[in-house]
Every structure is written in structure tokens, then in C-alpha cells.
Scaffold this active site. Structure first.
Site: not given
Ligand SMILES: *Cc1c(COP(=O)(O)O)cnc(C)c1O
Length: 439
Positions: A152, A247, A275
Site C-alpha cells: 500500500y 516507500d 508516520k
Molecule cells: C501509511 C502509508 C502510506 C500512506 O500514508 P498516509 O499518511 O496515510 O497518506 C504510504 N505508504 C506506506 C508504506 C504506508 O504505510
């Protein structure tokens, strides 16, 4: 949806709030996994948090292993983070002009994350990955992106293809409203399967701008990379002139102080962060070597902007968080606590004879209700017993422990989770596993 016998604690205030919320907010929530579709029942409305604890609207206290889905690595309302945010707020909450704090956080990230020489701050992980794709396409002049099933990367249109997290929980194949046009350049490969990536490069040797990957899968539950996978992606990108995007929105400062790239010694071309970097406030970032980042406006031609980007409150929370995280001994303590927790839970499951598979990298972990080997792909993860997970989830809630309301999400630990908190969690797990066995 699954049905359960009502858990014994009263959630009447949460229920009232949920009913009220559903009238004015779709599904009563501002992000789908919060709605508890993965475990059934009423989502708990949270009133406050302190250290390892949260309290719901009915006054129950829980030990929290969701931690706002990862950001709160120091625990809730850490005094130094709260102080930093207060001090920043008193100086004005936003200027739409550059500030000293942005430089300080950028310098900190550059010191910590090996491949990074420049950083651009945005407001969420979604914004970071969306911008990273644009950058990879701008740098290479190519259209296509490879992503992996079960990974994701936020909710940008081009990435909402076979994604994990809430999309996995809800079982949406894709999303209506995402056009063929926006996803036609998104290619999907199998996590931990280099052959599936090679096949795509064979087919489109000159069209692939980059690969975007969670270097440790976190949004299908924690699925570590198999040895050679990340190295193999690096080699394929080099061979075909594509960019490798890690990511690290979840893994950044969670699997190692320098992210997964420091843990596995593989250098990506672009890194996305989120995060933990915001210490509980909305921050994202995309970052990389100078040569790549100087394609971004106003130095380069790739446009990307944000009214609230680099917001002083958010920068302050991120800085305070990373400063503490880097203090001597802090990281080792975090990892040792994560190890103590997962070992204790594993032992409790084994003692009760409940088959589970555990994964952990640094301070993120998963408990899969399944037999056999640790999962390495989305196909493996799908074998997990989601109903058993739901029973475990509600059982732990009754014991005052809050895990993610879905089998397909990671668990997180914070510095506030000390021995006592962890041992109480393990004692709760022992009870719940016994109940599951006897059910
Ligand atoms: C949480 C997450 C996102 C999205 O971040 P948001 O701040 O919720 O938009 C993208 N990539 C990864 C790997 C994530 O865990």
C-alpha cells in the site's frame, strides 16, 4: 460482515458517537480501517492517550499497539513532543514561508537515512508517494511504474491497484472512480518474486520509470523481504535505467534508525517518508540524492507544492521525536521490547496450542493466524484466518489491549511500552489464546 457475541465491556458511548458520526461522515470515519470492518462490531472512539495507553469514550483503558498506525514511536503525548508543539504554536501556526525548523528536520533526515541528500516535505504519506512517482517519471521521461501486490502506498489513483491495508480489509478489487487511464501505466508484480519483475522489464524494457516497493511489507501485515529481493530490484533498475523507490513511510525510523535501506544495505534512488517523521502530526517527505531531487521545482521543472507543507507544528513534533529516538540506547531498548513482546506472545500461543505465524522487523510485527511458514507474499497472507484474528482482537480488547482491528495491519511498539506493560500484555494473551483454543 462477521458476527460475534457482544464483548462484555460496555461500548455504549462509542456506539452513540458512531451512530452520530455515520450521519455526517461516510461510515463514521475519516479513514476506512478505523471502521472495524476487519473485526466486526463498533469502532472505539478514543478520548485521550498517554504513554502506552489510550482511553475510549466509555472510560476503558487499553495498552495501545496501533499507535496511530505507527507514528507514535515515543508513545502518546510524550512531554517533549507536546512541549515542542506548544512552543511552535505560540510562535504562529503557519506562514507559507520557509522556516528554520524545516532545515533542521531535513538535516536530521539526511544524517539518518543513507541515500538522502535532499528532502521535500509534504503533508502525508500519500502525497509523498504520489510526488515520488511524478519525480521518477520526470527524471526518466518514462511512463510506467511497477508496484507489488499487497503493498500500500497511500490512496493516489495510480497506486490504488491491488493495494493492501484498508483496501485489503475491505476486499475492494480496485476502487471505483479510478480510471483506466490513471492506472494503465501501473504494472503489478508479486512481492518477493524477482521473476515477476523481470517479466515486466522484458515486456517494457524502455518504458518503466521506476519500481515502488515497501522494503518491508507492512500493509498486508509484516512481510519481510526474502534475501536477495531488494538487491535484485536494485540490479534490475540499474540494468534498465529505472529508478528504485523505497516507500519507507512505515519502515522509516521503525525497522532501523536509517530505515530499511540502512538495515538491508540497499540504496534506493527515491525514499518516501511519513508516520514517525511527523511525530504524530501530519507530515510526509520524499527525498533522495541531490542530482535527483534537483528536478523538483523551483530548481527543476517537476512541479509540486503545498500550502501547509513544512508546517512548523509538524516539523517541531518530528524533530522532537527523532532527537529522542537518536539518544544513546533508545533504539536498542525499543527493539529489545519488541522482541520481548513477540516472544512472549509466541510462547503463549504455543502453550495454548493455537497455530500462529509471527513476523517482526525492528519495532513492527505481525501475528498471523495460520499454519506453516512465514508468509512472503499477498497470496500467502490471504490464507490467514481472519475470523480467528477477529476473536483474538475482541478477546484482547476485553483484557484492555488494543491491537490493529485487522489481520492485515502491522503492530507497533513505543518507548513507553516498558517491561511491566509488555508482561501484562503477554498475560492477557495467555488468557485469550486459552479461550481461542477452547472455543
Ligand atoms: C501509511 C502509508 C502510506 C500512506 O500514508 P498516509 O499518511 O496515510 O497518506 C504510504 N505508504 C506506506 C508504506 C504506508 O504505510
Amino acid at each position: 460482515m462477521m458476527t460475534f457475541s457482544a464483548p462484555s465491556p460496555s461500548f455504549s458511548t462509542s456506539q452513540v458517537l458512531y451512530d452520530r458520526a455515520r450521519r455526517v461522515i461516510p461510515g463514521g470515519v475519516n479513514s476506512p480501517v478505523r471502521a472495524f470492518r476487519g473485526v466486526g462490531g463498533t469502532p472505539l472512539f478514543i478520548e485521550r492517550g498517554a504513554g502506552p495507553y489510550i482511553w475510549d469514550a466509555d472510560g476503558h483503558q487499553y495498552i495501545d499497539y496501533v499507535l496511530s498506525w505507527g507514528p507514535l514511536i515515543l508513545g502518546h503525548a510524550h512531554p517533549e513532543v507536546v512541549d515542542a508543539v506548544k512552543r511552535a504554536a505560540e510562535q504562529g501556526t503557519s506562514f507559507g514561508a520557509p522556516t528554520r525548523l524545516e532545515i533542521e528536520l531535513a538535516e536530521m533526515v539526511i544524517e539518518m537515512v543513507p541515500s538522502v541528500e535532499m528532502v521535500r516535505f509534504v503533508n502525508s504519506g500519500t502525497e509523498a508517494t504520489m510526488s515520488a512517482l511524478r519525480l521518477a517519471r520526470a527524471v526518466t521521461g518514462r511512463p510506467k511504474i511497477i508496484k507489488f501486490e499487497g503493498c500500500y502506498h497511500g490512496h493516489a489513483d495510480a497506486l490504488l491497484v491491488r493495494a493492501g491495508s484498508g483496501v485489503a480489509t475491505l476486499g475492494l478489487p480496485d476502487s471505483p472512480g479510478v480510471t483506466h487511464g490513471t492506472t494503465q501505466d501501473t504494472l503489478v508484480a508479486r512481492y518477493n518474486d524477482l521473476d515477476s519483475v523481470k517479466a515486466l522489464f522484458d515486456r517494457y524494457p524502455d518504458e518503466i520509470a521506476g519500481i515502488i516497493v515497501e522494503p518491508v511489507g507492512g500493509n498486508m501485515g509484516v512481510v519481510p523481504p526474502v534475501p536477495g529481493f531488494l538487491e535484485g530490484l536494485r540490479a534490475l533498475c540499474d540494468r534498465y535505467g529505472a529508478l528504485l523507490i523505497f516507500d519507507e513511510v512505515m519502515t522509516g525510523f521503525r525497522v532501523h534508525l536509517g530505515g530499511a535501506q540502512a538495515l538491508y544495505h540497499v540504496q534506493p534512488d527515491i525514499t518516501t517518508l511519513g508516520k514517525v517523521i511527523g511525530g504524530g502530526l501530519p507530515v510526509g517527505a520524499y527525498a533522495g540524492p541531490r542530482q535527483i531531487m534537483e528536478h523538483v521545482a523551483p530548481v527543476g521543472a517537476m512541479y509540486q507544492a503545498g500550502t501547509l507543507s513544512g508546517n512548523p507544528l509538524a516539523m517541531s513534533a518530528g524533530l522532537a521525536t527523532l532527537r529522542i529516538l537518536r539518544e544513546p540506547g533508545v533504539w536498542d531498548t525499543l527493539v529489545a521490547q519488541a522482541e520481548r513482546l513477540t516472544q512472549g506472545i509466541g510462547q503463549a500461543a504455543q502453550d495454548a496450542g493455537v497455530p500462529v505465524v509471527q513476523t517482526r522487523v525492528g519495532t513492527m510485527f505481525s501475528l498471523f493466524f495460520m499454519d506453516g511458514d512465514a508468509p512472503t507474499s499477498w497470496d500467502d497472507v490471504k490464507r490467514a484466518h481472519t475470523e480467528k484474528y477477529a476473536r483474538w482482537f475482541w478477546g484482547m480488547i476485553e483484557q484492555g489491549v488494543y491491537f490493529a482491528p485487522s489481520q492485515f495491519e502491522a503492530g507497533f511498539i513505543s518507548l513507553a511500552h516498558d517491561d511491566d506493560v509488555i508482561d501484562r500484555t503477554i498475560a492477557a494473551a495467555q488468557k485469550v489464546f486459552r479461550i481461542l483454543r477452547d472455543a
